[in-house]
Design a protein around this motif. Structure first.
Motif, PDB file in Angstrom:
ATOM      1  N   MET A   1     -52.542 -26.053 -25.324  1.00 65.17           N
ATOM      2  CA  MET A   1     -51.158 -25.284 -25.760  1.00 65.17           C
ATOM      3  C   MET A   1     -51.187 -25.899 -26.643  1.00 65.17           C
ATOM      4  SD  MET A   1     -48.291 -25.057 -22.178  1.00 65.17           S
ATOM      5  CE  MET A   1     -49.278 -24.209 -21.451  1.00 65.17           C
ATOM      6  N   LYS A   2     -50.565 -25.283 -27.568  1.00 65.56           N
ATOM      7  CA  LYS A   2     -49.801 -25.680 -28.673  1.00 65.56           C
ATOM      8  C   LYS A   2     -48.305 -25.749 -28.751  1.00 65.56           C
ATOM      9  CE  LYS A   2     -49.799 -25.992 -33.595  1.00 65.56           C
ATOM     10  NZ  LYS A   2     -49.914 -26.130 -35.413  1.00 65.56           N
ATOM     11  N   ILE A   3     -47.509 -26.672 -28.831  1.00 64.92           N
ATOM     12  CA  ILE A   3     -46.455 -26.610 -28.535  1.00 64.92           C
ATOM     13  C   ILE A   3     -45.124 -27.639 -29.455  1.00 64.92           C
ATOM     14  CG2 ILE A   3     -43.832 -27.799 -27.130  1.00 64.92           C
ATOM     15  CD1 ILE A   3     -46.503 -28.413 -24.585  1.00 64.92           C
ATOM     16  N   ILE A   4     -44.318 -26.913 -29.719  1.00 61.21           N
ATOM     17  CA  ILE A   4     -43.699 -27.117 -31.021  1.00 61.21           C
ATOM     18  C   ILE A   4     -42.227 -27.309 -31.056  1.00 61.21           C
ATOM     19  CG2 ILE A   4     -45.371 -26.518 -33.352  1.00 61.21           C
ATOM     20  CD1 ILE A   4     -43.290 -24.172 -33.475  1.00 61.21           C
ATOM     21  N   ALA A   5     -40.986 -27.689 -31.099  1.00 65.90           N
ATOM     22  CA  ALA A   5     -39.629 -28.350 -31.291  1.00 65.90           C
ATOM     23  C   ALA A   5     -39.810 -27.090 -32.170  1.00 65.90           C
ATOM     24  CB  ALA A   5     -39.818 -29.282 -31.541  1.00 65.90           C
ATOM     25  N   GLN A  85     -42.859 -16.947 -36.645  1.00 62.14           N
ATOM     26  CA  GLN A  85     -44.273 -15.411 -36.039  1.00 62.14           C
ATOM     27  C   GLN A  85     -45.608 -15.149 -36.580  1.00 62.14           C
ATOM     28  OE1 GLN A  85     -41.552 -11.743 -37.824  1.00 62.14           O
ATOM     29  NE2 GLN A  85     -41.318 -13.106 -40.132  1.00 62.14           N
ATOM     30  N   ASN A  86     -45.586 -16.173 -37.832  1.00 62.03           N
ATOM     31  CA  ASN A  86     -47.172 -16.281 -38.137  1.00 62.03           C
ATOM     32  C   ASN A  86     -47.553 -17.721 -37.471  1.00 62.03           C
ATOM     33  OD1 ASN A  86     -47.613 -13.771 -39.170  1.00 62.03           O
ATOM     34  ND2 ASN A  86     -45.568 -14.553 -40.688  1.00 62.03           N
ATOM     35  N   MET A  87     -46.637 -18.006 -37.199  1.00 58.07           N
ATOM     36  CA  MET A  87     -47.528 -19.525 -36.585  1.00 58.07           C
ATOM     37  C   MET A  87     -48.408 -19.580 -35.360  1.00 58.07           C
ATOM     38  SD  MET A  87     -44.627 -22.271 -37.346  1.00 58.07           S
ATOM     39  CE  MET A  87     -43.696 -22.636 -38.092  1.00 58.07           C
ATOM     40  N   GLU A  88     -49.529 -19.726 -34.842  1.00 59.08           N
ATOM     41  CA  GLU A  88     -50.354 -20.177 -34.138  1.00 59.08           C
ATOM     42  C   GLU A  88     -49.411 -20.965 -33.174  1.00 59.08           C
ATOM     43  OE1 GLU A  88     -53.068 -18.518 -33.189  1.00 59.08           O
ATOM     44  OE2 GLU A  88     -52.791 -16.952 -35.405  1.00 59.08           O
ATOM     45  N   VAL A  89     -49.207 -20.787 -32.152  1.00 63.87           N
ATOM     46  CA  VAL A  89     -48.765 -21.761 -31.450  1.00 63.87           C
ATOM     47  C   VAL A  89     -47.983 -20.638 -30.070  1.00 63.87           C
ATOM     48  CG1 VAL A  89     -47.020 -23.133 -32.936  1.00 63.87           C
ATOM     49  CG2 VAL A  89     -45.863 -21.005 -31.527  1.00 63.87           C
ATOM     50  N   ASP A  90     -48.169 -21.762 -29.103  1.00 66.29           N
ATOM     51  CA  ASP A  90     -47.757 -21.159 -27.400  1.00 66.29           C
ATOM     52  C   ASP A  90     -46.334 -21.023 -26.983  1.00 66.29           C
ATOM     53  OD1 ASP A  90     -50.913 -20.743 -26.673  1.00 66.29           O
ATOM     54  OD2 ASP A  90     -50.724 -22.923 -27.515  1.00 66.29           O
ATOM     55  N   ILE A  91     -46.538 -22.484 -27.173  1.00 72.53           N
ATOM     56  CA  ILE A  91     -44.650 -22.660 -26.064  1.00 72.53           C
ATOM     57  C   ILE A  91     -44.046 -22.722 -27.801  1.00 72.53           C
ATOM     58  CG2 ILE A  91     -42.802 -24.310 -25.019  1.00 72.53           C
ATOM     59  CD1 ILE A  91     -45.436 -21.485 -24.185  1.00 72.53           C
ATOM     60  N   VAL A  92     -42.903 -22.311 -28.187  1.00 75.18           N
ATOM     61  CA  VAL A  92     -41.502 -23.075 -29.206  1.00 75.18           C
ATOM     62  C   VAL A  92     -39.869 -23.651 -27.752  1.00 75.18           C
ATOM     63  CG1 VAL A  92     -39.838 -22.615 -30.392  1.00 75.18           C
ATOM     64  CG2 VAL A  92     -42.076 -21.060 -30.498  1.00 75.18           C
ATOM     65  N   ILE A  93     -40.062 -24.732 -28.662  1.00 79.92           N
ATOM     66  CA  ILE A  93     -38.941 -25.697 -28.011  1.00 79.92           C
ATOM     67  C   ILE A  93     -37.287 -25.703 -28.876  1.00 79.92           C
ATOM     68  CG2 ILE A  93     -37.984 -26.991 -26.442  1.00 79.92           C
ATOM     69  CD1 ILE A  93     -40.215 -26.749 -24.835  1.00 79.92           C
ATOM     70  N   ASN A  94     -36.489 -24.779 -27.844  1.00 81.92           N
ATOM     71  CA  ASN A  94     -35.248 -24.257 -29.215  1.00 81.92           C
ATOM     72  C   ASN A  94     -34.373 -25.541 -29.059  1.00 81.92           C
ATOM     73  OD1 ASN A  94     -33.063 -24.302 -30.293  1.00 81.92           O
ATOM     74  ND2 ASN A  94     -32.661 -22.407 -29.848  1.00 81.92           N
ATOM     75  N   VAL A  95     -34.422 -26.636 -29.669  1.00 89.85           N
ATOM     76  CA  VAL A  95     -33.279 -28.396 -29.658  1.00 89.85           C
ATOM     77  C   VAL A  95     -32.035 -28.018 -30.607  1.00 89.85           C
ATOM     78  CG1 VAL A  95     -33.171 -30.689 -29.892  1.00 89.85           C
ATOM     79  CG2 VAL A  95     -35.076 -29.628 -29.494  1.00 89.85           C
ATOM     80  N   GLN A  96     -30.870 -28.291 -29.967  1.00 91.76           N
ATOM     81  CA  GLN A  96     -29.829 -27.841 -30.683  1.00 91.76           C
ATOM     82  C   GLN A  96     -29.520 -28.436 -32.002  1.00 91.76           C
ATOM     83  OE1 GLN A  96     -27.951 -24.640 -30.259  1.00 91.76           O
ATOM     84  NE2 GLN A  96     -29.414 -24.254 -28.092  1.00 91.76           N
ATOM     85  N   GLY A  97     -29.431 -28.237 -32.911  1.00 88.29           N
ATOM     86  CA  GLY A  97     -29.223 -29.087 -33.820  1.00 88.29           C
ATOM     87  C   GLY A  97     -28.221 -30.127 -34.056  1.00 88.29           C
ATOM     88  N   ASP A  98     -26.707 -30.248 -32.763  1.00 87.36           N
ATOM     89  CA  ASP A  98     -25.519 -30.640 -33.305  1.00 87.36           C
ATOM     90  C   ASP A  98     -25.721 -31.451 -31.410  1.00 87.36           C
ATOM     91  OD1 ASP A  98     -25.348 -28.317 -30.848  1.00 87.36           O
ATOM     92  OD2 ASP A  98     -24.060 -27.819 -31.516  1.00 87.36           O
ATOM     93  N   GLU A  99     -27.197 -31.615 -30.628  1.00 86.08           N
ATOM     94  CA  GLU A  99     -27.106 -32.996 -29.904  1.00 86.08           C
ATOM     95  C   GLU A  99     -27.933 -33.638 -30.409  1.00 86.08           C
ATOM     96  OE1 GLU A  99     -28.166 -30.367 -26.157  1.00 86.08           O
ATOM     97  OE2 GLU A  99     -26.440 -29.364 -26.878  1.00 86.08           O
ATOM     98  N   PRO A 100     -27.192 -34.419 -31.269  1.00 85.69           N
ATOM     99  CA  PRO A 100     -27.810 -35.754 -31.832  1.00 85.69           C
ATOM    100  C   PRO A 100     -29.006 -36.623 -30.712  1.00 85.69           C
ATOM    101  CG  PRO A 100     -26.100 -36.579 -31.907  1.00 85.69           C
ATOM    102  CD  PRO A 100     -26.046 -34.973 -31.494  1.00 85.69           C
ATOM    103  N   PHE A 101     -28.407 -37.193 -29.289  1.00 88.26           N
ATOM    104  CA  PHE A 101     -28.833 -37.243 -28.399  1.00 88.26           C
ATOM    105  C   PHE A 101     -29.630 -37.828 -27.646  1.00 88.26           C
ATOM    106  CE2 PHE A 101     -24.250 -39.233 -29.325  1.00 88.26           C
ATOM    107  CZ  PHE A 101     -24.469 -40.284 -30.218  1.00 88.26           C
ATOM    108  N   LYS A 184     -43.873 -17.767 -26.915  1.00 88.53           N
ATOM    109  CA  LYS A 184     -43.882 -16.827 -28.372  1.00 88.53           C
ATOM    110  C   LYS A 184     -43.961 -15.648 -27.881  1.00 88.53           C
ATOM    111  CE  LYS A 184     -46.580 -16.792 -32.783  1.00 88.53           C
ATOM    112  NZ  LYS A 184     -47.728 -16.492 -33.774  1.00 88.53           N
ATOM    113  N   GLN A 185     -44.561 -14.486 -27.257  1.00 90.37           N
ATOM    114  CA  GLN A 185     -44.257 -13.444 -27.246  1.00 90.37           C
ATOM    115  C   GLN A 185     -43.253 -13.240 -26.643  1.00 90.37           C
ATOM    116  OE1 GLN A 185     -46.621 -11.183 -28.783  1.00 90.37           O
ATOM    117  NE2 GLN A 185     -44.664  -9.977 -27.878  1.00 90.37           N
ATOM    118  N   ALA A 186     -42.691 -14.195 -25.948  1.00 93.70           N
ATOM    119  CA  ALA A 186     -41.024 -13.261 -25.357  1.00 93.70           C
ATOM    120  C   ALA A 186     -39.953 -13.920 -26.156  1.00 93.70           C
ATOM    121  CB  ALA A 186     -40.991 -14.066 -24.612  1.00 93.70           C
TER     122      ALA A 186
END
Length: 245
Positions: A1-5, A85-101, A184-186
């Motif tokens: 399972m490939k997981i990216i942020a 959309q063109n990356m081979e990934v399974d799970i994508v984590i959205n990390v908010q850019g304004d949460e540095p801690f 990724k599909q969602a």
């Protein structure tokens, strides 16, 4: 399972323009968020995706990975979907850019949801924590979430939900933390579907997923996020950082 942020990063902000490029202890807010996400060592890769050349250059000149958005986007999900959309990934984590801690534990919790979901019943996972202060509960900047008995989100709102018509019935008020984990599909489905009335009314992109029948698994955490939405938040973050150092 490939997981990216992926960290969506807009330059404009209604309440605090250019907040991601503000100084926070000698580094910009966005760079601190990027580095903190990398340091968790939970991801196969980490990217910032942005509409701003200033933010893009801030990341790449500090040896980070950034992607420029091609189109204008209404939401972070749209921005991320275009990027992956063109990356081979399974799970994508959205990390908010304004949460540095950023903390490892809550991120690990949302990742674990998918590792345990062999039947793929979960489309998204996200975080919530209990709030008890009346002012916090009534603050429209604090998005509240209610769930079913299995922890799946029923609704998100800036209003007080549920409405406290009766007291002492065991209601807990849960604040939504804007960290998402997507199949990724969602995410791609979201990108192709038009905004409907609930999302348009509340200005909450997670409602689009619910309106189209996606299942969002909520995970409770005790780690309250520290987001930077106002100049006052930035001063508080600077104080927290100085205490850490």
């Amino acid at each position: 399972m490939k997981i990216i942020a992926v960290i969506p990063a807009r330059y404009a902000s209604t309440r605090f323009p250019a907040k991601l490029l503000q100084d926070l202890g000698g580094k910009t807010v966005i760079l601190r968020t990027y580095e903190a996400t990398l340091e968790t060592k939970l991801f196969d890769d980490v990217f910032v995706v942005t509409d701003s050349e200033l933010i893009y250059n801030e990341i790449v000149t500090n040896n980070g990975k950034a992607i420029m958005s091609i189109k204008e986007h209404e939401s972070g999900s749209d921005r991320i979907a275009e990027a992956v959309q063109n990356m081979e990934v399974d799970i994508v984590i959205n990390v908010q850019g304004d949460e540095p801690f950023i903390d490892i534990e809550p991120l690990q919790k949302v990742i674990d949801i998918f590792k345990k979901d062999a039947e793929k019943k979960v489309d998204l996972a996200s975080l919530m924590f209990e709030i008890k202060d009346k002012t916090e509960i009534e603050n429209p900047n604090n998005v509240k979430v209610i769930t079913d008995q299995n922890g799946f989100a029923l609704y998100f709102s800036r209003s007080v939900i549920p409405y406290p018509r009766a007291a002492n019935v065991g209601v807990r008020y849960m604040k939504h933390i804007g960290i998402y984990a997507f199949r990724k599909q969602a995410l791609l489905d979201f990108y192709s579907l038009p905004m409907l009335s609930l999302e348009a009314s509340e200005k909450l992109e997670q409602l689009r997923y619910l309106e189209y029948g996606k299942r969002i698994k909520m995970v409770e955490t005790t780690h309250a996020s520290i987001g930077i939405d106002t100049p006052e938040d930035l001063e508080r973050a600077r104080k927290i950082l100085s205490e850490k150092e």
